[in-house]
Motif scaffolding. Structure first.
Motif, mmCIF file in Angstrom:
data_model
loop_
_atom_site.group_PDB
_atom_site.id
_atom_site.type_symbol
_atom_site.label_atom_id
_atom_site.label_comp_id
_atom_site.label_asym_id
_atom_site.label_seq_id
_atom_site.Cartn_x
_atom_site.Cartn_y
_atom_site.Cartn_z
ATOM 1 N N UNK A 171 0.818 -1.213 0.000
ATOM 2 C CA UNK A 171 0.000 0.000 0.000
ATOM 3 C C UNK A 171 0.857 1.271 0.000
ATOM 4 N N UNK A 172 1.887 1.391 0.864
ATOM 5 C CA UNK A 172 2.704 2.611 0.823
ATOM 6 C C UNK A 172 3.425 2.792 -0.510
ATOM 7 N N UNK A 173 3.857 1.688 -1.132
ATOM 8 C CA UNK A 173 4.525 1.808 -2.433
ATOM 9 C C UNK A 173 3.544 2.336 -3.477
ATOM 10 N N UNK A 174 2.336 1.799 -3.473
ATOM 11 C CA UNK A 174 1.306 2.313 -4.393
ATOM 12 C C UNK A 174 1.101 3.808 -4.184
ATOM 13 N N UNK A 175 0.904 4.212 -2.940
ATOM 14 C CA UNK A 175 0.612 5.614 -2.632
ATOM 15 C C UNK A 175 1.755 6.524 -3.053
ATOM 16 N N UNK A 176 2.976 6.134 -2.696
ATOM 17 C CA UNK A 176 4.138 6.943 -3.058
ATOM 18 C C UNK A 176 4.276 7.042 -4.574
ATOM 19 N N UNK A 177 4.135 5.920 -5.259
ATOM 20 C CA UNK A 177 4.311 5.928 -6.713
ATOM 21 C C UNK A 177 3.225 6.742 -7.406
ATOM 22 N N UNK A 178 1.999 6.729 -6.847
ATOM 23 C CA UNK A 178 0.953 7.593 -7.372
ATOM 24 C C UNK A 178 1.354 9.059 -7.242
ATOM 25 N N UNK A 179 1.932 9.431 -6.109
ATOM 26 C CA UNK A 179 2.343 10.819 -5.887
ATOM 27 C C UNK A 179 3.520 11.203 -6.771
ATOM 28 N N UNK A 180 4.452 10.257 -6.941
ATOM 29 C CA UNK A 180 5.653 10.535 -7.733
ATOM 30 C C UNK A 180 5.378 10.515 -9.232
ATOM 31 N N UNK A 181 4.393 9.737 -9.641
ATOM 32 C CA UNK A 181 4.163 9.552 -11.061
ATOM 33 C C UNK A 181 4.971 8.412 -11.643
ATOM 34 N N UNK A 182 5.251 7.379 -10.838
ATOM 35 C CA UNK A 182 6.015 6.220 -11.290
ATOM 36 C C UNK A 182 5.090 5.285 -12.071
ATOM 37 N N UNK A 183 5.493 4.828 -13.256
ATOM 38 C CA UNK A 183 4.658 3.902 -14.033
ATOM 39 C C UNK A 183 4.376 2.617 -13.252
ATOM 40 N N UNK A 184 3.187 2.049 -13.453
ATOM 41 C CA UNK A 184 2.797 0.834 -12.735
ATOM 42 C C UNK A 184 3.784 -0.307 -12.965
ATOM 43 N N UNK A 185 4.342 -0.382 -14.167
ATOM 44 C CA UNK A 185 5.242 -1.484 -14.502
ATOM 45 C C UNK A 185 6.530 -1.468 -13.683
ATOM 46 N N UNK A 186 6.869 -0.327 -13.075
ATOM 47 C CA UNK A 186 8.128 -0.199 -12.324
ATOM 48 C C UNK A 186 7.946 -0.349 -10.817
ATOM 49 N N UNK A 187 6.729 -0.423 -10.340
ATOM 50 C CA UNK A 187 6.482 -0.276 -8.904
ATOM 51 C C UNK A 187 6.958 -1.470 -8.075
ATOM 52 N N UNK A 188 6.939 -2.653 -8.657
ATOM 53 C CA UNK A 188 7.356 -3.841 -7.918
ATOM 54 C C UNK A 188 8.814 -3.750 -7.487
ATOM 55 N N UNK A 189 9.616 -3.018 -8.243
ATOM 56 C CA UNK A 189 11.050 -2.914 -7.944
ATOM 57 C C UNK A 189 11.300 -2.239 -6.600
ATOM 58 N N UNK A 190 10.374 -1.386 -6.168
ATOM 59 C CA UNK A 190 10.558 -0.655 -4.913
ATOM 60 C C UNK A 190 10.619 -1.598 -3.712
#
Length: 451
Positions: A171-190
């Motif tokens: 959940x925090x990774x989703x929220x942060x990536x939404x704020x940052x504008x990180x593409x969905x395909x890259x989020x798992x790497x976090x």
């Protein structure tokens, strides 16, 4: 813009002045492996009672520090950056020997907003603020709520699972990536990057011990350090590429705000961009993840409070304040005294280090009666200082609050009997309370509906 890493003050051995309080025996706040059992609440209670400003020798023979555990004392240190500086010596307990410092991590962990004082800190903070206001949070809430639903859908048929893996880290990774504008395909790497950042202390200590001849190199340790360095390099390469894109083509996101921030009329140099990336990736994830997990543990240990919240959902906002007080996911922050000063009867010399223990302050009975009791109706729960106090109060605290509220609003509605099984794994880290695994059990949703 000058680099903090170029003028950082290592500190003086100390203590320079006579001790106002005798040092209680058997307390070691530098042993990271002791923190795998949780925060040392009993030690903190002894310190508050016997030595609220206690001299503590440094780790591995390094620079010692004054450990501060009382609520009012922590607030005073946190609220007076002119006397207790973040910039002079950095916020971390130990910088370690020069030869063992990770070059990128050392630079990024020192050259960042969290280590700045006065005007540069205020200016850089102001650049981030549009993405941490109540108005922005209102727009973010619906997206967070939708992600909670999606994550709980994956848990629903299981009955038992690792709460961290299924929800708390995602959940925090989703929220942060939404704020940052990180593409969905890259989020798992976090997920992997954060795991390795939490192990940075252990890697540094392994290297220090080998350098001192206290341990022998092994293929397993060498392989882990190689993997650690690879992941850290990958994380910074990704951040640099994304920030460069946002400088060339700004968007309406936090990444663009960071990339184009200006301090004293100049854009941030590369070292500060690295620092901003490290801070947002780590701090933006770690505290919320561990508060989500810590809340599940608390509601299991205090089932009466779980029942109380289920009976009266209006208590949720205050419950989150009480969760934050009890968990206190950031264990400490360090400051450096810029002049001779007295704190609660103890003289502290110019250049000596002062470490504030937030969890200890949040269990000060003079402020929070019966402090070890989880009470979601506690009248002053919002007075907790888990997110700091004063100029350096955490900029993302409302984001964490939002995620905890949305998560537990849905968790208890869908899995009313969910509970921690007693299985938990906490990383060896004395800077953050890092829960890596927390097993939960509940009636699978389909079974409950059929019944």
């Amino acid at each position: 813009m000058k680099l903090v890493s170029d003028h950082i003050v290592e500190g003086r051995p100390g203590p320079t002045n006579p001790l106002a309080y005798p040092v209680p025996a058997g307390i070691d706040l530098t042993d990271i492996h002791a923190f795998t059992r949780g925060q040392p609440w009993d030690d903190f209670a002894r310190m508050r009672a016997e030595a609220p400003v206690m001299w503590h020798d440094g780790p591995r023979g390094g620079i010692g520090f004054w450990a501060v555990t009382g609520y009012d004392d922590v607030k005073r240190v946190n609220g007076d950056p002119e006397t207790f500086s973040s910039e002079t010596g950095g916020i971390l307990m130990s910088l370690g020997p020069v030869e063992t410092r990770h070059p990128i991590l050392f630079s990024a962990s020192t050259n960042s907003m969290i280590n700045l004082d006065a005007r540069p800190h205020r200016q850089l903070r102001k650049e981030h603020m549009p993405y941490f206001t109540a108005t922005y949070m209102k727009g973010l809430r619906a997206r967070v709520s939708g992600e909670v639903t999606r994550l709980l859908d994956t848990m629903a048929p299981l009955g038992t699972c690792d709460f961290v893996e299924k929800l708390a880290q995602r959940l925090p990774i989703f929220t942060l990536c939404e704020m940052l504008g990180v593409p969905e395909s890259d989020r798992e790497r976090f997920i992997g990057w954060i795991h390795f950042l939490e192990m940075a202390q252990q890697v540094a200590l392994e290297q220090i011990d080998q350098l001192a001849g206290l341990s022998e190199p092994s293929p397993q340790i060498a392989a882990f350090i190689e993997m650690f360095n690879k992941n850290v390099a990958e994380m910074f390469d990704y951040g640099r590429a994304m920030l460069a894109k946002r400088r060339a083509d700004p968007q309406s996101d936090l990444m663009s705000a960071i990339a184009n921030a200006e301090v004293e009329g100049e854009r941030l140099p590369g070292e500060y961009l690295d620092g901003a990336w490290l801070l947002i990736v780590f701090a933006g994830n770690d505290t919320t993840r561990n508060s989500l997990s810590g809340a599940m543990k608390l509601f299991t240990e205090f089932p009466d409070q779980k029942a109380r919240l289920q009976a009266d959902p209006a208590l949720l906002t205050n419950a989150v304040h009480e969760i934050t007080r009890m968990v206190s996911p950031v264990i400490y922050m360090r400051r450096t005294a810029t002049k001779e000063v007295e704190l609660n009867g103890q003289r502290i010399a110019d250049g000596e280090k002062v470490i504030m223990y937030y969890g200890a302050a949040n269990r000060d009975a003079r402020v929070f009666p019966d402090p070890d009791r989880f009470d979601i109706g506690r009248a002053n729960a919002e007075k907790n200082i888990a997110f700091g106090y004063g100029p350096h109060i955490c900029i993302g605290r409302m984001t964490a609050q939002l995620q905890l509220e949305e998560a537990y609003r849905q968790i208890f509605a869908r899995f009313p009997d969910i509970r921690w099984t007693g299985e938990i794994d906490i990383a060896p880290n004395n800077f953050v309370h890092a829960v890596r695994r927390l097993e939960v059990a509940f009636t699978p949703e389909k079974v409950a509906q059929a019944a």
